[in-house]
Design a protein around this motif. Structure first.
Motif, PDB file in Angstrom:
ATOM      1  N   LYS A   1       1.422  -7.407 -31.607  1.00 50.35           N
ATOM      2  CA  LYS A   1       0.288  -6.653 -32.171  1.00 50.35           C
ATOM      3  C   LYS A   1      -0.454  -5.931 -31.054  1.00 50.35           C
TER       4      LYS A   1
ATOM      5  N   GLY B   1      -6.956  -1.791 -30.917  1.00 44.23           N
ATOM      6  CA  GLY B   1      -7.475  -0.424 -30.930  1.00 44.23           C
ATOM      7  C   GLY B   1      -7.444   0.304 -29.597  1.00 44.23           C
ATOM      8  N   THR B   2      -7.833  -0.382 -28.507  1.00 43.33           N
ATOM      9  CA  THR B   2      -7.812   0.319 -27.216  1.00 43.33           C
ATOM     10  C   THR B   2      -6.374   0.513 -26.738  1.00 43.33           C
TER      11      THR B   2
ATOM     12  N   TRP C   1      -1.454  -8.077 -27.874  1.00 46.06           N
ATOM     13  CA  TRP C   1      -1.700  -7.245 -26.683  1.00 46.06           C
ATOM     14  C   TRP C   1      -3.045  -6.549 -26.825  1.00 46.06           C
TER      15      TRP C   1
ATOM     16  N   ASP D   1      -7.079  -5.572 -24.418  1.00 43.97           N
ATOM     17  CA  ASP D   1      -7.598  -4.946 -23.194  1.00 43.97           C
ATOM     18  C   ASP D   1      -8.025  -5.958 -22.138  1.00 43.97           C
ATOM     19  N   VAL D   2      -7.756  -7.241 -22.350  1.00 40.72           N
ATOM     20  CA  VAL D   2      -8.017  -8.263 -21.319  1.00 40.72           C
ATOM     21  C   VAL D   2      -6.741  -9.085 -21.134  1.00 40.72           C
TER      22      VAL D   2
ATOM     23  N   TYR E   1     -10.240 -15.830 -21.910  1.00 42.53           N
ATOM     24  CA  TYR E   1     -11.000 -16.272 -20.748  1.00 42.53           C
ATOM     25  C   TYR E   1     -11.865 -17.490 -21.106  1.00 42.53           C
TER      26      TYR E   1
ATOM     27  N   CYS F   1     -14.808 -17.605 -21.033  1.00 37.59           N
ATOM     28  CA  CYS F   1     -15.923 -17.065 -21.802  1.00 37.59           C
ATOM     29  C   CYS F   1     -15.722 -15.554 -21.843  1.00 37.59           C
ATOM     30  N   ASP F   2     -16.342 -14.864 -22.772  1.00 39.01           N
ATOM     31  CA  ASP F   2     -16.183 -13.409 -22.817  1.00 39.01           C
ATOM     32  C   ASP F   2     -16.537 -12.811 -21.439  1.00 39.01           C
TER      33      ASP F   2
ATOM     34  N   ARG G   1     -17.257 -10.023 -20.555  1.00 39.81           N
ATOM     35  CA  ARG G   1     -18.366  -9.047 -20.583  1.00 39.81           C
ATOM     36  C   ARG G   1     -19.712  -9.759 -20.522  1.00 39.81           C
TER      37      ARG G   1
ATOM     38  N   ALA H   1     -15.610 -15.643 -30.089  1.00 38.57           N
ATOM     39  CA  ALA H   1     -14.759 -14.966 -29.107  1.00 38.57           C
ATOM     40  C   ALA H   1     -13.983 -13.863 -29.828  1.00 38.57           C
TER      41      ALA H   1
ATOM     42  N   ILE I   1     -11.951 -11.849 -29.115  1.00 35.39           N
ATOM     43  CA  ILE I   1     -10.564 -11.588 -28.725  1.00 35.39           C
ATOM     44  C   ILE I   1      -9.572 -11.838 -29.857  1.00 35.39           C
TER      45      ILE I   1
END
Ligand code: ADP
Ligand code: ASP
Ligand code: MG
Length: 457
Positions: free
Chosen positions: A13, A16-17, A227, A229-230, A234, A236-237, A239, A263, A265
């Protein structure tokens, strides 16, 4: 193309990015081409498209705003098709999707909001992505085809937050999808499905992860790859907490708690189908596919008491007070029956003699972004109890193993954040989490402090 082996199918999968523009789609194609076992590819709408479709689906924009949103979506899709140079058939299909967007959004603004039309509109973002990626794979010499997910992902008719029907999905996948896998790398849409009357439905924001897991379950896939963008899940997020680091392995139970408690993700329901079918899940970064990423499995080698933290902002605390609750039976049953009628499940709960306080579960939030606490809900609760609604809160969850059976975890939490107010605490229902409800303004500080205390020593 490598010989097709039913037992080694991988479902991949891309979010979006990962499908935002042609260079991003090329990176997806690199990953797919490098692994012939990837036979089913599930894609999201290009970054920014669903948010704009959601704005259009609300039907509240005036003509100028509507035209602006449509032209922004067209710019994203045309920038991909302009570089991809697709066949005339694909260009015609794109024109059809874009004009359907314009038609449906005009209908929703001028005639009125209709849930099934909203979902038909929201689905068009994913339809554009699968069409482009299938075409790109063909241009690279792969036998690939664009497949309508609605043929397989059967759901109920709760538009905007539809519930999947896994048994039916298994049967439909066997009939319509499996026979294609011998010859094709199939590209399909995440997020969308159809009800028994063949109307398009959506699975809630972020639902493409769930779609991919449903396909993986239906095909008894060897693995599911997410798949994004990170480069993995992690602690923790990243960001929110810059010192967070990727986790090599995590259990289904822990990852499910992380997703449920914020999360982003993974869509919170993603791990249910994967766990039911015992399909291991890999989370990796499209830009850096060589990195180790995270494996989600039934068992992991290490079982740390604290594995990760997650944060869910925008929490609402609903406190219901009623003197009738004193020594009464059935109050909670009535309260929960009303919440169930409004399709709301409860996250955290604490009770006292005459009141009950609860936070609401925003799992699989409605695709349209509607608030969970509606005026209709409040009107139904009014005869039963006084209701107070507090917002500006955030839920911090500590995720790990045997948290409720490990001395000192709670005392360490309280010591580390002694100067902050904890509005509510929940521990013990699951051995995998300890949750605290705090002021949203304090959330970032608290998260970083707990991360330092539990995960950086
Ligand atoms: P996609 O579009 O690929 O589905 P999402 O934006 O839905 O991607 O999810 C990826 C994002 O999830 C990351 O960019 C990150 O900010 C966020 N995230 C939240 N919690 C975590 C976590 N524990 N580990 C990694 N990423 C996280
Ligand atoms: N495109 C949908 C969304 O933005 C689904 C997804 O990306 O998972 O919510
Ligand atoms: Mg996502």
């Amino acid at each position: 193309m490598q010989k097709y082996l039913e037992s080694s199918v991988i479902v991949a999968k891309f979010g979006g990015t990962s499908v935002a523009d042609l260079p991003a789609l090329q990176r997806c194609a690199d990953i797919i081409q490098a692994n012939p076992a990837i036979r089913v590819v599930v894609v999201s709408a290009a970054a920014g498209v669903t948010n704009r479709l959601v704005a259009l689906a609300k039907g509240k924009s005036n003509d100028a705003e509507r035209m602006q949103l449509l032209s922004e979506i067209m710019a994203i899709q045309h920038s991909i098709s302009g570089e991809l140079l697709p066949t005339p058939e694909i260009n015609a299909q794109l024109r059809e999707y874009l004009s359907r967007m314009a038609e449906l959004s005009a209908y929703l603004s001028e005639v009125g909001v209709e849930a099934s039309k909203q979902d038909e509109l929201l689905a068009l973002g994913e339809r554009c992505s699968s069409m482009f990626l299938a075409e790109l794979l063909r241009q690279r010499g792969l036998t690939s085809r664009d497949f309508d997910a609605c043929q397989v992902i059967r759901t109920d008719s709760h538009f905007g937050n539809a519930e999947a029907r896994p048994m039916r999905i298994g049967m439909l996948a066997k009939e319509y999808l499996k026979p294609l896998l011998e010859n094709y790398c199939v590209v399909t849409q995440g997020f969308i499905g159809s009800d028994a009357a063949d109307r398009v439905t959506t699975l809630g924001r972020g639902g493409s992860d769930l779609s991919a897991a449903l396909f993986a379950e239906a095909l008894k896939a060897h693995a599911l790859q997410i798949w994004t963008d990170v480069d993995g899940i992690y602690t923790c997020d990243p960001r929110q907490v810059p010192s967070a680091r990727p986790i090599a392995e995590i259990t289904f139970a822990e990852a499910a708690e992380m997703a449920t408690f914020g999360a982003k993700i993974l869509h919170p329901a993603t791990l249910l189908p994967a766990q039911r079918a015992q399909v291991p899940v890999f989370v990796g970064c499209t830009r850096e596919p060589e990195k180790p990423g995270t494996w989600i499995k039934s068992k992991t080698q290490q079982r740390p008491v604290c594995r990760a933290l997650s944060l869910r902002r925008g929490q609402v605390l609903l406190t219901a007070r009623s003197l009738n609750m004193l020594h009464a039976r059935g109050f909670l049953a009535e309260l929960f029956a009303i919440l169930a009628r409004h399709r709301i499940s409860v996250d955290l709960i604490t009770t006292s003699e005459v009141s009950v306080a609860l936070t609401l579960d925003a799992t699989g939030s409605h695709s349209s972004g509607n608030s969970l606490i509606s005026n209709e809900l409040l009107a139904e609760l009014a005869p039963l109890c006084d209701v107070e609604v507090e917002d500006g809160l955030a839920l911090v969850a500590i995720i790990g193993h045997e948290l409720s059976n490990t001395p000192e975890v709670a005392s360490r939490v309280f010591q580390m954040i002694a100067k902050k107010n904890i509005r509510m605490i929940s521990q013990g229902a699951s051995p995998n989490n300890l949750c605290i409800l705090v002021r949203e303004d304090d959330a970032s500080d608290i998260l970083n402090t707990l991360h330092r205390g539990f995960l950086e020593t």
